[in-house]
Design a protein around this motif. Structure first.
Motif, short mmCIF file in Angstrom:
data_model
loop_
_atom_site.label_atom_id
_atom_site.label_comp_id
_atom_site.label_asym_id
_atom_site.label_seq_id
_atom_site.Cartn_x
_atom_site.Cartn_y
_atom_site.Cartn_z
N MET A 83 17.06 46.32 -49.09
CA MET A 83 17.16 44.86 -49.12
C MET A 83 16.14 44.20 -48.19
N LYS A 84 15.10 44.92 -47.82
CA LYS A 84 14.10 44.36 -46.91
C LYS A 84 13.39 43.17 -47.54
N LEU A 85 13.06 43.25 -48.84
CA LEU A 85 12.43 42.13 -49.53
C LEU A 85 13.33 40.90 -49.50
N ASN A 86 14.61 41.13 -49.68
CA ASN A 86 15.56 40.01 -49.65
C ASN A 86 15.54 39.33 -48.29
N ARG A 87 15.56 40.10 -47.23
CA ARG A 87 15.56 39.52 -45.88
C ARG A 87 14.27 38.77 -45.59
N GLN A 88 13.15 39.28 -46.06
CA GLN A 88 11.88 38.61 -45.80
C GLN A 88 11.75 37.32 -46.59
N LEU A 89 12.25 37.29 -47.81
CA LEU A 89 12.24 36.05 -48.59
C LEU A 89 13.07 34.97 -47.91
N ILE A 90 14.24 35.35 -47.43
CA ILE A 90 15.12 34.38 -46.77
C ILE A 90 14.49 33.90 -45.47
#
Length: 708
Positions: free
Chosen positions: A209-216
């Protein structure tokens, strides 16, 4: 006296009882390993050699000693179950009955045991009791005996999930730390050894979920440029990695609150705050205890408020500018609370991980959670994103608030939706009007949003295809309710790309660039076009970015409500963006390929569609998807025209294919001629999709007082 001493010496030489041995070894912190737990099959055969002497001594005197001397007993079976045999038969017995059905753990094999180690409940039949012995396994970690192999595997997995990987049969080494330290975006976080497969009482950390955290993070960074300080909430903290990244990289621009209802997770969040040299402000304790969490001689980067509440409770009690919801599964149970106290023009981000229901694998669950009818389609990922946005819009409307969708991303593991909150009944009504039903043809996968609320005699007429007339039965299905508006805000995405470049988030930059092209419905070749020479430009990652000047357009009016002129500008901006919305949904080029034909390359096919006068772009939802406003019939016609035959049957296919190509070419020319009156593109029109922008090119700028 001499006789008594001789008896005592003889008793001392006798082997002690099994229970006495185990008690002595338990006192020493070690238990002797059971004979059924071995590393290799040869070790079991050696046990048979050791027990051969005991077997021959137990043979009665009237037995032929020469016959018994060449046979060996099974070390894991009683004599009544398996009699002694020669070596080759014993090898087959040990391999097939014991070794093949063993359970492996860290190089050891827990073989099945038939010895009377496990007490078996007798079955009384009349006056006699059955003497059947139960087969079982001995656990290498504890002293348990398990009957079934599948239960033994589950038993070992439970030990691993609890972090109990040290065997009781081995002397316990020096105690090690039960936490593992991981690093992401310059933020250290402690996790349990079972962080990837936690129990209900443990914290979960998913590296995928690293992409998710960076988008947020980029979305929050954009909001922090509009106004600060921001009060932001991570409602489901778990390890606290997301809130720690906010506080560490954005500093005093944000006031971070990390919440979790689990006591173990709250403790771990506090430890991770100290690990990253953050000051913890625990609101559940007295203020005097808060200052004690700060260690002497350490400089704290920021202050983080750690709370232990139910997510619905804390969102009802306090107001926030930025709220992120990432529960385990669906987030529909928390949407009403999120929109109850979120400030005007704030942002709510929702991460849904219930992909089995959203991706139409569990349709009854989607009906139960979202009240939505869904089937598996070629555009199922965008369908899932529109389902979540529709649920968010309905929850906001119940609180007299509308939404503006900033971005919607659906990847393999999650669906992320980020929306801006617009207070008032009028924005709420406008948002609800964009929730509509979709008519989907199950034969050709053509789709169209249903027009109006009036009941039609023949709803199939709304579909562009004629499958209902040429195919028997019912050919279409009604899906929804779904969000029918835009899924992206181009200006916001451009500013997110700027923040990603500023903070060195290289992994999400290709994704954000794809989202920008998808929002503008343009190709990547129109991505980096030089802007006017008068603007200050800076090239980073192949993209020309205008650096802000004296903030002529990017201004904030301090201490005042927004003026009427600013309101009109915002209205004009929203109206212009709504007119330039990207086409809904996409087509998969493989789904509509022709059998026996080689398709053109995807980038070439995008050029052919663009040359025919249609808007076209790739999509992040599907690597082989094409987002275009071309009807499906014209999409297939252009695909057939530029496909080449696979020559496998000789020369007979040549003239036939040339006839088909000519017919397809006529269809394409007819389609282009019909649309040429409505679509006329010039070089200036094509250059509108250029990505020469500044951090202030997004005109959605608001003051801090407007959010109160």
């Amino acid at each position: 006296m001499a006789a008594e001493e001789a008896v005592e010496a003889a008793l001392a030489r006798l082997p002690p009882e099994q229970g006495e041995v185990e008690e002595e070894q338990e006192e020493a912190g070690e238990i002797k390993k059971h004979i059924s737990i071995q590393r290799q099959l040869a070790d079991l055969e050696k046990l048979a050699d050791l027990s051969e002497g005991e077997f021959t001594s137990a043979v009665s005197q009237n037995t032929d000693q020469h016959v018994a001397a060449g046979r060996k007993p099974c070390p894991l079976c009683p004599e009544e179950k398996f009699k002694a045999c020669y070596s080759h038969k014993l090898h087959r017995h040990l391999q097939n009955l014991h070794w093949k059905v063993s359970v492996e753990f860290e190089g050891y094999r827990m073989c099945i045991c038939h010895l009377p180690c496990r007490p078996v409940k007798p079955n009384l039949i009349g006056d006699q009791s059955s003497t059947k012995l139960g087969a079982h396994y001995h656990c290498i970690i504890c002293s348990a005996t398990i009957t079934r192999r599948t239960d033994m595997i589950g038993h070992i997995k439970r030990h691993v999930n609890k972090g109990e990987t040290e065997s009781r049969y081995i002397a316990a080494p020096a105690p090690k730390s039960s936490h593992e330290v991981l690093k992401e975006a310059d933020t250290d976080v402690q996790v349990l050894p079972n962080y990837s497969t936690p129990q209900k009482s443990d914290s979960y950390f998913n590296p995928k979920m690293k992409l998710n955290r960076q988008l947020i993070f980029c979305a929050l960074a954009v909001l922090a440029e509009e106004r600060n300080p921001l009060e932001c909430l991570d409602a489901f903290g778990a390890t606290g990695i997301m809130g720690l990244q906010w506080a560490k990289h954005l500093g005093n621009s944000v006031k971070v609150t990390i919440n979790d209802f689990n006591e173990n997770s709250v403790t771990m969040i506090q430890e991770n705050c100290h690990l990253n040299k953050m000051k913890v402000m625990n609101t559940t304790k007295e203020e005097d205890d808060c200052d004690e969490t700060m260690e002497e001689g350490e400089e704290n980067v920021g202050i983080i408020d750690v709370t232990k509440m139910d997510a619905n409770v804390i969102m009802h009690l306090r107001s926030f500018d930025f709220i992120h919801l990432d529960p385990f599964g669906t987030a529909v149970n928390y949407l009403d609370s999120a929109f109850r106290n979120v400030r005007n023009l704030g942002i709510v981000s929702v991460t849904s991980t219930d992909i089995s229901s959203l991706y139409a694998k569990a349709q009854h669950v989607a009906q139960r959670h979202y009240g939505c009818n869904v089937v598996r389609t070629e555009y199922y990922k965008e369908l899932a994103a529109r389902i979540v946005v529709a649920a968010v819009a309905r929850a906001a409307a119940r609180c007299n608030k509308g939404i503006e969708v900033l971005l919607a991303v659906a990847l393999e593991h999650f669906v992320l939706v980020v929306v801006r909150v617009l207070r008032g009944p009028s924005p709420a009504d406008d948002s609800v009007k964009k929730i509509r039903y979709l008519i989907h043809c199950q034969w050709c996968e053509e789709r169209i949003f249903q027009e109006g609320n009036m009941v039609e005699e023949n709803p199939y007429r709304q579909l562009p295809c004629d499958c209902h007339g040429s195919m028997p039965g019912k050919t279409a299905v009604e899906l929804g309710p779904l969000w029918s508006g835009s899924l992206f805000n181009t200006g916001f995405l451009r500013r997110m790309l700027f923040e990603a470049v500023q903070h060195g988030l290289d992994e999400i930059q290709p994704l954000v660039k794809t989202l920008i092209c998808e929002a503008e419905c343009t190709t990547l070749k129109q991505f980096s076009i030089h802007g006017p020479a008068s603007q200050n430009k800076q090239e980073e990652c192949g993209v020309f970015i205008k650096t802000p000047d004296a903030a002529a357009d990017y201004y904030v009016v301090q201490g005042k409500r927004k003026s009427n002129e600013m309101s009109r500008n915002i209205g004009k901006r929203q109206k212009s963006e709504s007119n330039a919305e990207h086409p809904a949904f996409y087509y998969n080029i493989h789904r509509h390929s022709i059998k026996g034909m080689n398709m053109p390359k995807l980038n070439k096919f995008l050029q052919y569609l663009s040359q025919a006068g249609y808007r076209v772009s790739r999509t992040h939802f599907d690597p082989m998807g094409v987002r275009t406003n071309a009807p499906l019939a014209q999409f297939k016609s252009i695909l057939v025209k530029y496909s080449t035959p696979t020559y496998t049957g000789g020369q007979a296919e040549g003239p036939l294919q040339s006839t088909e190509d000519a017919q397809a070419e006529d269809n394409v020319h007819t389609a282009v001629a019909d649309t040429s009156g409505d679509m006329e593109f010039t070089e200036d029109d094509k250059s509108e999709g250029s990505l020469s922008f500044t951090k202030d090119s997004y005109n959605d700028n608001f003051t801090a007082d407007e959010c109160k």
